[in-house]
Every structure is written in C-alpha cells, then in structure tokens.
Design an enzyme around this catalytic site. Structure first.
Site, short mmCIF file in Angstrom:
data_model
loop_
_atom_site.label_atom_id
_atom_site.label_comp_id
_atom_site.label_asym_id
_atom_site.label_seq_id
_atom_site.Cartn_x
_atom_site.Cartn_y
_atom_site.Cartn_z
N TYR A 128 -34.03 -18.97 -26.35
CA TYR A 128 -34.80 -20.17 -26.72
C TYR A 128 -34.36 -21.34 -25.84
CZ TYR A 128 -36.89 -23.75 -29.72
OH TYR A 128 -37.63 -24.80 -30.20
N THR A 181 -33.02 -24.14 -26.15
CA THR A 181 -31.74 -24.84 -26.31
C THR A 181 -30.55 -23.91 -26.25
OG1 THR A 181 -31.89 -24.60 -28.72
CG2 THR A 181 -32.81 -26.61 -27.76
N LYS A 182 -30.76 -22.62 -26.02
CA LYS A 182 -29.65 -21.69 -26.02
C LYS A 182 -28.88 -21.78 -24.71
CE LYS A 182 -30.30 -19.81 -30.10
NZ LYS A 182 -31.38 -20.63 -30.63
N ASN A 183 -27.76 -21.06 -24.66
CA ASN A 183 -26.89 -21.15 -23.48
C ASN A 183 -27.57 -20.64 -22.21
OD1 ASN A 183 -25.32 -21.49 -25.80
ND2 ASN A 183 -23.46 -20.89 -24.70
#
Length: 950
Positions: A215, A217-219
């Site tokens: 997604y 905002t994930k790393n």
C-alpha cells in the site's frame, strides 16, 4: 481522533542529490518563520519506478504478466523464500493463504485483537471463524499466555494469523506452541514487516505463509498490491490458481501467441491478481528499499531518545528479539501525560502535525461484535491499550528537524509542559503501573487497567499452561494451595489471584506473588475481568450457603468450580496442592482438558423452560448446575429417585420442595411422561436418564430395553407433540458397533432420536451425543480405584491391554451444551478425545498422584459384553467435522436395517421378560450384535466392582 490524508511527494525536474537520498521537507527546516505541516505519511515513488510504469504502459500489456513474474522472483529472493505469489492486496493474500490451508468450514482461527479490520474480513471471507487473541499493552502484540487462553476458549483452533505489529518481530514459534499448532497452520500478517527479522530469520519463510502489503504508506510503496511468500510449492500453486477465479495457473497465457484456451477450474477463487504496472513499480522501488529502511531506523532511534523525558509518552516495547522494520512509530499516551490521546491528536493537528491510530480493535466495530468468539472475560489488554495508541510520522523523507518538532510539541502538551519532565518523566516512561492503577476497596474488583490485576505483565506460559484459576480464600490453605499449583503445572491449574473477605489483605493488595482481586461477593466480576476458567474454594470451613453462592456466581460466569477437602480432613494433615491431585487430568486421560462449551451456548438456554431427565445422577446433576448458570426461565428436574432429586434441589437452591420444578417420574411410564410434557411444556430437553451398568444389563437385558429404548421413545413422542424446540440424548461410545446390551439399547435410542427428526414439526431439533468414560461421575473408574486404594485392596482391572476413551465431567456437560447449540437435527455428536488410554496406565498414574507408588493390580478377565478396545464410531459410520474443532458428527450408513416396525416386537418381548428373545431381537436390528450371551464371567469378574462411567 483524526487520521490525516496522505501527501504525495513532488519530484523536482532537476535534482542535485541522488534519487534515493532522503531530504527533509523545506517547511520543516530550521530558519522557517512559521513551520508548517508535518504530514503523517508521504508516499515516495522513485524516478526509476515512474519510468518503469511508463515502460509497461507503452508495451500495452498492463495486466498480470512477465513483470509480475519477475517481481515475484526478486521478492522471494529478498526474503529468502522459495516461492512468492503476487496478489492485489495484503487482505487478499491473507484470504487466499487461509483458503489454501483447506480448513473445514467454520473452523476457528486465532487473530490478534489489535489488527486491521481487513485482516478479520479475510478470515470471514475464507469461511472461517475469527477468535481474537488479547494483546500485552506493553507491546501491542499477543503473548503466548493470551494465545493459550484464546485457544482454550474456542476448544482447539485450526490455524492462526500472527501480525508483526508496526514492523516489530513477533515470536511466531512461541505463539504456535501456545496454540498447540504446527507452523504449517500459521499465516503471518506481514503487512508492516517487509524487512523485519525474528532473531536472524527474515520474515517471509518463518511459517507456512507470509503476507506482505505494498500500500502507498508501506515500507515498499507501490500504491496497492500484496505478496504471499512460502516455502511450500503446493500452497503457492493453490494461491496462484485461486487469485484468478480458481483457473489453472497458466490461464493468463491463453491470449499470448501459442497459448491455449484449455484451462480448468477445480475450486473457488476470486479476482485478486497483481498487474504488471504494479509489479514494475515494485521492482524499481525494491532497489531503494535497504536505504529507506536504514533511514527509518535512524529516525525511530531519534524519536526514542527525544521522548525519553516526556512524561506519560511510552514507546511500545519489542515482543521478540530481531530486526524491527519500523513501518510505524507507535507510542502509548498514559494517564501521567495529563492529556487524553484523542485530545492530543486534536492539539497536534492544530500544530500542523499529522498522526494516526493503528488500529480500532475489531471487537469495537459493530459489524464484528457478533462474529468474533472472544475468550471469557473479554480482551482487557486490548481495551486498556486502544485509548492510548498513537502513531507518529515516520517515513524516509522525514527530516530530523521534523522529528524534533513532533517531540517538542509532545513535551509542550504534557501536563505542566516540557519543563515538568524530570522525575515525573522517568516514572511515566518506565511502565504503566503509576499511570493505570485505579482504586478499589473491599468488595470491589480493580479495573482491568490495574497492573496488579491484569497479570502485570502477562507471564510466559509453562510448557503446558493450565486453566486460569481464582483461589477463594487467601488464608493458610489458600496460600499453600496457590503456591503448589504454581509450582506444579501438571495439576493443570494456574492461579491468577485471590478473593478474600479480610480488609487487611485488601489494603495490602497482594498475598505472596498474587493480587487480591476482591471479596467473596466479587466472584462473577473477577472471573469476567481476569478471564478465569476455574475457581478453587480453599476455605475448608466455609458456610455451605456461602459456598453455594460462590459456586453459582462462578458457574454463571462460565468457570468450573473445585474445592478442597473438608475442614476435619484439613486438620489431619497439611493442606497442599496434593489435595488437588484429582485435577491432574492431563496425565490420566492422555491429553489436556478442554474447555468445550462456548458463550454462544447461553442463547439455547437463557429464558427457556429446560427439562433434565435423570437429573439426580452424576451427569444429570452436573448438567443442571451448568444449565442453571445460563439463566433458564425454569429448570425442571425429573428422576425416578426421589432422594437424589431432594439432594440436588438442596445443592442448587439451598432448600427443597420448590413448587413443581421437581418431578418424580419413570420415563417408562408413557401416560405420566405425556402428562408432564403437556403441563410443563419444556422447550429444551436433556435426556440423561438410563440404565447403564454394563454387567447387570447383560444379566437383565429386558430392563435395558424398557428404559433405554422405550423410555427414550416415550420422551421423543411427548417432545414432538408439545412443541419442544431442542431434544438432546446422552449416549455412550459403547453404541458404536455394540456387543453389549448397554451399547445396543443406546444405539437404538440414538436411532429413535434420529428417526424422530424425519417427522419432527418445523423448528424442532432432535440430536444425540456420545460420551466416553466420564471421570468424576458417581461410580466412575477413579472413584472405584480410590476406594480400593484407600482400603488397601488390590485394584481390579479386567485385562492388561484394555483401553477406553476418557473425558472429564466438565467436558461431558460442555459437549452436551455445545451439541444443543450446533444441532440441525439427526446428528450424533462425539468429542474428539484423541487416543484411547490403557486402564492399567491410568490406574498407575492415579496411584502415583496419591502417593501409592507400588499399586497391586488384579486382572479379572473381560466381562460378557465388554470390548478390549472401544471405538467412537461404527465401522460403517462416516464422521465429519463441525463448527467446533474438537467435536465431530457421526453420519449413519444408508443401509441400516429399518427398525421402526420391529420395535413393537422388541418391546413385547421385553415386557414378557424374555431375555434370550430380547437378545435375538437386538441382533436382528443391529448386525454384528451377538444373539447369544458370550458366557458367564469369571468369579473374580463377578466380585470386582464395575465402574459405572458414562
């Protein structure tokens, strides 16, 4: 609480720094006249990723294809897994992985109580039942102890999901051991955990499958997308098929030159494949991943150092050793901070600082409340933690000045401002005791947030954690008992606290290592607040009326009740854990005791008229105790033995002869049974009345037919005629391929009940349950063995190799109540009791537990009608799983002999007291039953006591 929208990062046309070099936003740098927003999250899409997306778009192949296959190979290599399957999201990855485990419909799956709602949806969409596991407020993740409690609450889970919350490593193997699950039935929710390692092992191949999220905002931000990694080729293949409508794995090749339209669909699937555009972006982003992770770790360390002196702001602690991926930086806002979490979110928002909360627990959301099977006592750790959770900004483009600004704002909004840190800050950041304790006096139970009463912190479990146990009485007997139970896990009880009426003990707060949780009037509240599963009354001289009130309150809250020997017995020797030796059921029955009944069973009983036949017997009376705790509108006790009925009513109510709720009747008397049902109109019937002494029924088979078969038919007819909603027959494992009169008559009783379902009025359900040998019932094996050991006589055993299935009284009654809840009509439910136990081994183990090391055993030979080994199912029966993981349903063969027309002849022969004729009639009805008795037993067998134990 506010959750701030994402701010996409704007790439400049010309840049001097390398493409992957982190840069602090200009608005957060020193020297700005008015610092502006520090967004909660910023999505970083590298220039290489943009170019890769353009390249795929220009190719015209934008669905799943070669870029997806390359991304799968590269991510698998990165995490060290053999296989990776790209899917549309992490939620889809979880659902597909759970489907690939091929679990039975409705099977319970443990899920963290603090998780994203989508993770619970994945369990539900896979056709499974989510069971929430409470978390430790210090870490935000479950502990082995809470996993074990959740596992016991649902009987036996079939799988679990393990979340590496915020990117912190979770002790996956410890969870699996606590749940009694192999790692092949663990699926990791690694949405936060790309880059996490547990110990030295990267997340991605610790368990059967790991599910990653990409997604925005994930790393590793792509926008959408997920990945399943696994070392299991068969699971990877199942996920590949299921992600594209269940089509064969190469279905996407069918439109390519040389591709074939010939594909298969062999199981259900969904549309959940990743596109080549997403995959191309992911491959490009992966090249920068290690650099971004190093930046996240540096920013997290800066947060930790800067917040050390802010009172009441406490970062989450690690739950296991390893490498943290730092997907989120989560803190707890404790009472010592002086401002609530929600007010702080608003204050920071006005300062231009974005924050978020991860997550709203699913059991707080209306949709999930009736779908989750929460453990008894709820989820206190999660409920304590949720109002404190706050996620701070953390992403590679965040500057050091922005971190300092966030920490400065947190210090400014603390009670008394940043200058008030000092010693208060030390106390606030050291733990939770100072900020969470609530007051409580005699007769009260401290709130779940009180560290004294919430297992401060939850201890690691023993290798075989026992039932959470409340000790009533903190005097010498209670202290000695609690000490020995804690030291001896084999007893199967783990003390968690005391109840006592002594005000001095309340003021002290603790007795030994355990908290004092209230007075004797607080039983129900303590059981619910502290997830208690067993209550042990350790006050030998407790007034009988007071004992009944304590027992009723414990049973009403779902706990079983145990007690120490009488006061006189206690005077004769030291009161120690050895007095509880009968509770060491694990060694006796070859498996842990199961907490079978769930809270949903209450709905079958509450507010309804319930009739129990054979109420005065050991099973019937225990059933009455537990049924009464569930709040029926009326509990009707029926038995032909008036003395037992009188005793039971005294136990239940403290007095006797209460109206017409006590019924003296013989189930063989059809007119009387019809009258009882017409007048009392029971809505739920539990039929426990029976002749069940196997050797005596071999000598008197006619009596077995009159009670066990005809008596059951009398009850079934009356129930159908008067609108009974649920009828549950209690049968025995001896009914499977019966060779005894007892087994044959109970098998026919099962068939009477099954046939009644075929003609039952709409809304009426008839069902049966088969018991193994019940430890703790009157005349059971253990009571006979205890009597023989106490008198110094040899213990009589029929054969050195004889085996039986065993269950405790609590398991037996729990099975009945769960069967009443699950029944749809005509089933025979059986508790999965694992392997049978050799009687010789059980006798020796019991003797050892009562300090008789050299037991003298005398073998008497099998009696007529006795098997060397019992079975749970007939050879021609099929058994199928149910919604309860430890309860199976027997499905009869289609070719069973029609028995309806033959019953009248059987009854007539029994009325003529023609024993030989009854045996011949039973043999005609039940192929395999011997038409002639097998001969007289030996003299030793005749004189040996028979354990009356189903």
């Amino acid at each position: 609480m506010t959750i701030h929208r994402l701010r996409p990062r704007q790439e400049r046309a010309t840049r001097q720094a390398p493409a992957d070099a982190p840069r602090a936003p200009r608005t957060a740098e020193r020297g700005d006249a008015a610092p502006v927003a520090v967004p909660f999250a910023v999505t970083r899409i590298s220039p290489e990723a943009r170019r890769a997306a353009g390249r795929v778009l220009a190719s015209g192949w934008v669905t799943g294809g070669p870029e997806t296959e390359r991304f799968e190979a590269e991510l698998a290599a990165y995490v060290g897994a053999r296989h990776a399957v790209a899917v549309s999201s992490c939620t889809a990855a979880l659902e597909l992985s759970l489907r690939a485990l091929r679990l039975p419909a409705g099977a319970p799956v443990l899920v963290p109580a603090l998780t994203f709602c989508g993770a619970v949806q994945a369990v539900l969409h896979a056709g499974l039942r989510p069971v929430p596991v409470d978390v430790d407020p210090r870490t935000g993740m479950p502990t082995p102890a809470t996993v074990s409690r959740a596992a016991r609450s649902c009987g036996c889970p079939r799988a679990m999901t393990a979340l590496h919350y915020a990117g912190a490593p979770a002790p996956v193997e410890e969870y699996a051991r606590a749940a009694r699950l192999p790692l092949t039935h663990v699926v990791e929710d690694a949405a936060h955990a790309l880059g996490t390692a547990v110990g030295d092992t990267p997340v991605g191949h610790l368990s059967r499958a790991a599910c990653f999220s990409f997604y925005a905002t994930k790393n590793l931000p792509i926008g959408e997308g997920g990945m399943v990694t696994t070392d299991d080729a068969s699971l990877a293949d199942r996920v590949r098929r299921a992600r594209l409508h269940g089509m064969s794995a190469d279905a996407w090749h069918r439109h390519q030159p040389g591709g074939s339209w010939r594909y298969t669909v062999e199981e259900a699937g969904l549309k959940a494949n990743m596109t080549d555009v997403q995959a191309a972006v992911g491959r490009a982003q992966l090249r920068h991943f290690d650099h971004w992770q190093a930046r996240r770790a540096a920013l997290a360390a800066r947060y930790t150092a800067a917040l050390a002196d802010v009172p009441g702001i406490v970062p989450l602690e690690p739950a296991a050793a390893g490498r943290h991926a730092h997907h989120l930086y989560v803190v707890r806002v404790l009472d010592a901070y002086g401002t609530s979490r929600d007010d702080l979110v608003d204050l920071l928002s006005r300062d231009g600082i974005g924050t978020s909360v991860h997550f709203v627990p699913p059991h707080h959301l209306p949709y999930f409340r009736d779908l989750l099977t929460a453990p008894p006592g709820g989820l206190p750790g999660t409920d304590v933690l949720f109002p404190q959770l706050l996620s701070l900004p953390l992403y590679p483009d965040l500057g050091e000045a922005a971190v300092d600004r966030v920490c400065g704002a947190l210090a400014e909004h603390a009670r008394g401002g940043g200058a008030a840190a000092g010693s208060a800050g030390t106390a606030g950041s050291a733990g939770t005791a100072a900020s969470e304790v609530t007051g409580g006096g005699p007769g009260t139970v401290p709130a779940a947030a009180d560290d004294r009463s919430a297992d401060r912190p939850l201890p690691p479990p023993a290798p075989h954690p026992g039932l959470r146990t409340l000790v009533v009485g903190a005097g010498e007997a209670g202290r000695a008992l609690a000490r020995d139970l804690a030291r001896t896990p084999a007893y199967g009880l783990r003390p968690v606290g005391f109840l006592d009426d002594d005000p001095d003990k309340h003021r002290a707060g603790r007795v030994g290592d355990l908290p004092v949780l209230g007075d004797l009037g607080a039983v129900r509240a303590a059981v619910l607040a502290h997830r208690v599963e067993a209550v042990v009354v350790a006050i030998p001289g407790l007034d009988p009326d007071r004992f009944r009130r304590v027992a009723r309150a414990a049973e009403a809250a779902g706990a079983s009740v145990r007690y120490l020997p009488s006061f006189i017995a206690a005077l004769r020797r030291d009161v120690v854990g050895g007095d509880m030796c009968e509770l060491d059921v694990r060694a006796l029955i070859g498996r842990p005791e199961m907490h079978v009944v769930g809270p949903e069973a209450r709905a079958v009983i509450a507010g309804r008229r319930v009739l129990v036949t054979g109420a005065g017997g050991s099973i019937g009376s225990e059933l009455c105790h537990q049924v009464r705790a569930f709040g029926p509108s009326r509990l009707i006790l029926l038995d032909h033995d008036e003395s037992n009925l009188h005793r039971l009513q005294l136990e239940l109510y403290g007095d006797a002869l209460r109206g017409d709720d006590i019924v003296i009747s013989d189930i063989r008397d059809r007119p009387r049974i019809d009258q009882v049902f017409r007048e009392l109109r029971p809505e739920v019937v539990f039929h426990a009345a029976a002749h069940k002494h196997l050797p005596l029924l071999e000598l008197h088979p006619c009596e077995g037919v009159k009670s066990n078969v005809r008596g059951t038919e009398n009850l079934v007819r009356a129930a159908a005629a008067t609108g009974t909603r649920r009828f549950v027959l209690i049968s025995t494992d001896k009914a499977a391929d019966p060779v005894s009169v007892l087994g044959a008559t109970k098998r026919l009783a099962e068939r009477v009940v099954g046939a009644a379902q075929d003609t039952a009025p709409a809304g009426t359900v008839f069902t049966a349950v088969r018991f193994g040998n019940v430890l703790g019932s009157r005349g059971s094996l253990l009571s006979v063995v205890a009597q023989q050991l106490g008198s110094g006589d040899p213990v009589t055993v029929t054969h050195p190799d004889v085996t039986r299935y065993f269950m405790t009284v609590e398991e037996a009654v729990g099975l009945v109540l769960e069967a009443a809840r699950m029944a749809r009509g005509g089933e025979v439910f059986v508790l999965d009791m694992n392997r049978p136990v050799r009687i010789v081994d059980l006798v020796r183990e019991y003797a050892r537990s009562v300090h008789v090391p050299d037991v003298d055993i005398r073998y008497t030979g099998l009696r007529p009608g006795e098997k060397l080994n019992e079975t749970l199912f007939s050879a021609d029966e099929r058994h199928t799983p149910t919604a309860h993981p430890r309860i199976l349903a027997a499905v009869p063969a289609d070719h069973e002999v029609a028995f309806g027309p033959h019953l009248s002849g059987l009854y007539a022969t029994a009325e003529d007291n023609d024993g030989d004729g009854v045996r011949r009639a039973l043999a005609a009805l039940l192929p395999g039953f011997p038409a002639a008795p097998s001969g007289l037993p030996s003299r030793a067998a005749l004189t040996a006591p028979y354990p009356d134990d189903f």
